[in-house]
Design an enzyme around this catalytic site. Structure first.
Site, PDB file in Angstrom:
ATOM      1  N   GLU A 133       0.813  -1.211  -0.022  1.00  0.00           N
ATOM      2  CA  GLU A 133       0.121  -0.115   0.031  1.00  0.00           C
ATOM      3  C   GLU A 133       0.801   1.084  -0.192  1.00  0.00           C
ATOM      4  OE1 GLU A 133      -3.091  -0.619   3.015  1.00  0.00           O
ATOM      5  OE2 GLU A 133      -3.802  -1.939   2.236  1.00  0.00           O
ATOM      6  N   HIS A 175      -8.020   1.703   0.950  1.00  0.00           N
ATOM      7  CA  HIS A 175      -8.006   1.271   2.175  1.00  0.00           C
ATOM      8  C   HIS A 175      -8.860   2.237   2.884  1.00  0.00           C
ATOM      9  CE1 HIS A 175      -5.633  -1.229   5.088  1.00  0.00           C
ATOM     10  NE2 HIS A 175      -6.566  -0.780   5.951  1.00  0.00           N
TER      11      HIS A 175
END
Length: 324
Positions: free
Chosen positions: A273, A292
């Protein structure tokens, strides 16, 4: 008169102002720099507690914090914390396991409905000029283009993991007439639940129109859903992952979307990420990608911040006079 020194809490990432306000009433507060530099190590070396969100907190970092008594995790999972090291060093770890339950459950239902109704696909078609003013009514053009959606009522939702968030998804889904089944070997099978429990993951996959993951990360669940599992799902099924990125084999998911075996998917979490902007994920058809953010609602952020700070303060109050 002697003045009791307030415990020092190091904040490694920003949290909601309500949590900050609570901390400042009971503790000395230091904001950590984002990089592990001299200032970072200086603050860590003095800290009685740290509060983290997604930052990795390793054994090496713990050993640089001789006063550390509590690690507060702003969120439910602990896979970014070396729990074995924390236990061995006598450091308490506290989390906020149900603070984001409602927000994540709502996210799952939202993206499931978007995919069932094919909203991303038809919205893109409309923006790209796929509908003509001289081709008849819009509903007729939608029908002829085979862009019709599906009703949620009567579909089958398979939950992989049915803890707090999975159970909340089940409750919301049941109000839409969705039949819910779950695979979770850790649940007590003698307890009555508002959904069916299935003993075999393959069975759950093979009979679910929508599959949603709600299990922690870690080596045991790495690529829990790979090509075999994806191809086991019925043609036209939907996959949703708002749990951990490493649960799903990304390349396998792209392949089954490109082949048309799955009607769509929604991914909120990634093995790395943020994801590489050049990733094939961004070209995969019928794939909703979000950053997210399933738990990123004002209400959930308030709850996570106040719950983690309350627990940290309580633990420091209980442990202040206890040397490590």
């Amino acid at each position: 008169m002697s003045i009791t020194k307030l415990p020092l809490v190091a904040l490694m990432e920003s949290i909601h102002p309500m949590g900050i306000e609570l901390l400042m009433k009971h503790c000395e507060l230091e904001h950590m720099p984002s990089a592990e530099n001299d200032e970072f190590e200086k603050i860590l070396g003095k800290a009685d507690a740290v509060i983290i969100r997604s930052t990795l907190f390793t054994e090496e970092m713990m050993k640089k914090a001789p006063n550390l008594k509590v690690i507060g995790r702003h969120g439910a999972g602990t896979d970014n914390i070396d729990l074995t090291a924390a236990k061995n060093l006598g450091i308490k770890v506290v989390t906020t396991p149900q603070a984001n339950t409602a927000s994540v459950a709502e996210y799952v239902i939202t993206v499931a409905l978007m995919l069932l109704k094919r909203i991303p696909e038809v919205s893109t078609s409309l923006r790209q000029g796929a509908f003509s003013s001289n081709a008849g009514s819009l509903p007729g053009q939608v029908d002829r283009a085979s862009l019709t959606g599906r009703e949620a009522n009567g579909t089958r939702l398979g939950l992989i993991g049915a803890g707090a968030i999975g159970a909340a998804v089940a409750r919301l889904a049941s109000h839409l007439g969705i039949h819910v089944a779950a695979y979770d070997p850790y649940l007590d099978k003698t307890k009555e639940r508002p959904f069916e429990l299935v003993d075999d993951l393959d069975e759950l996959l093979s009979r679910s129109d929508i599959v949603s993951l709600h299990v922690p990360g870690g080596p045991d669940s790495h690529h829990l859903i790979g090509r075999r599992e994806l191809e086991m799902m019925p043609p036209g099924a939907i996959l949703i992952n708002a749990a951990r990125g490493e649960l799903v084999d990304q390349e396998a998911l792209i392949s089954v979307l490109e082949s048309g075996h799955l009607a769509g998917a929604a991914i909120d979490v990634y093995a790395t990420e943020p994801p590489d902007p050049n990733s094939r994920l961004f070209c995969a058809p019928n794939l909703i990608l979000t950053p997210h953010m399933a738990a990123m609602t004002e209400e959930a952020l308030q709850r996570m911040a106040t719950q983690v700070t309350t627990q940290v303060i309580q633990e420091l109050g209980q442990m202040q006079s206890m040397p490590r």
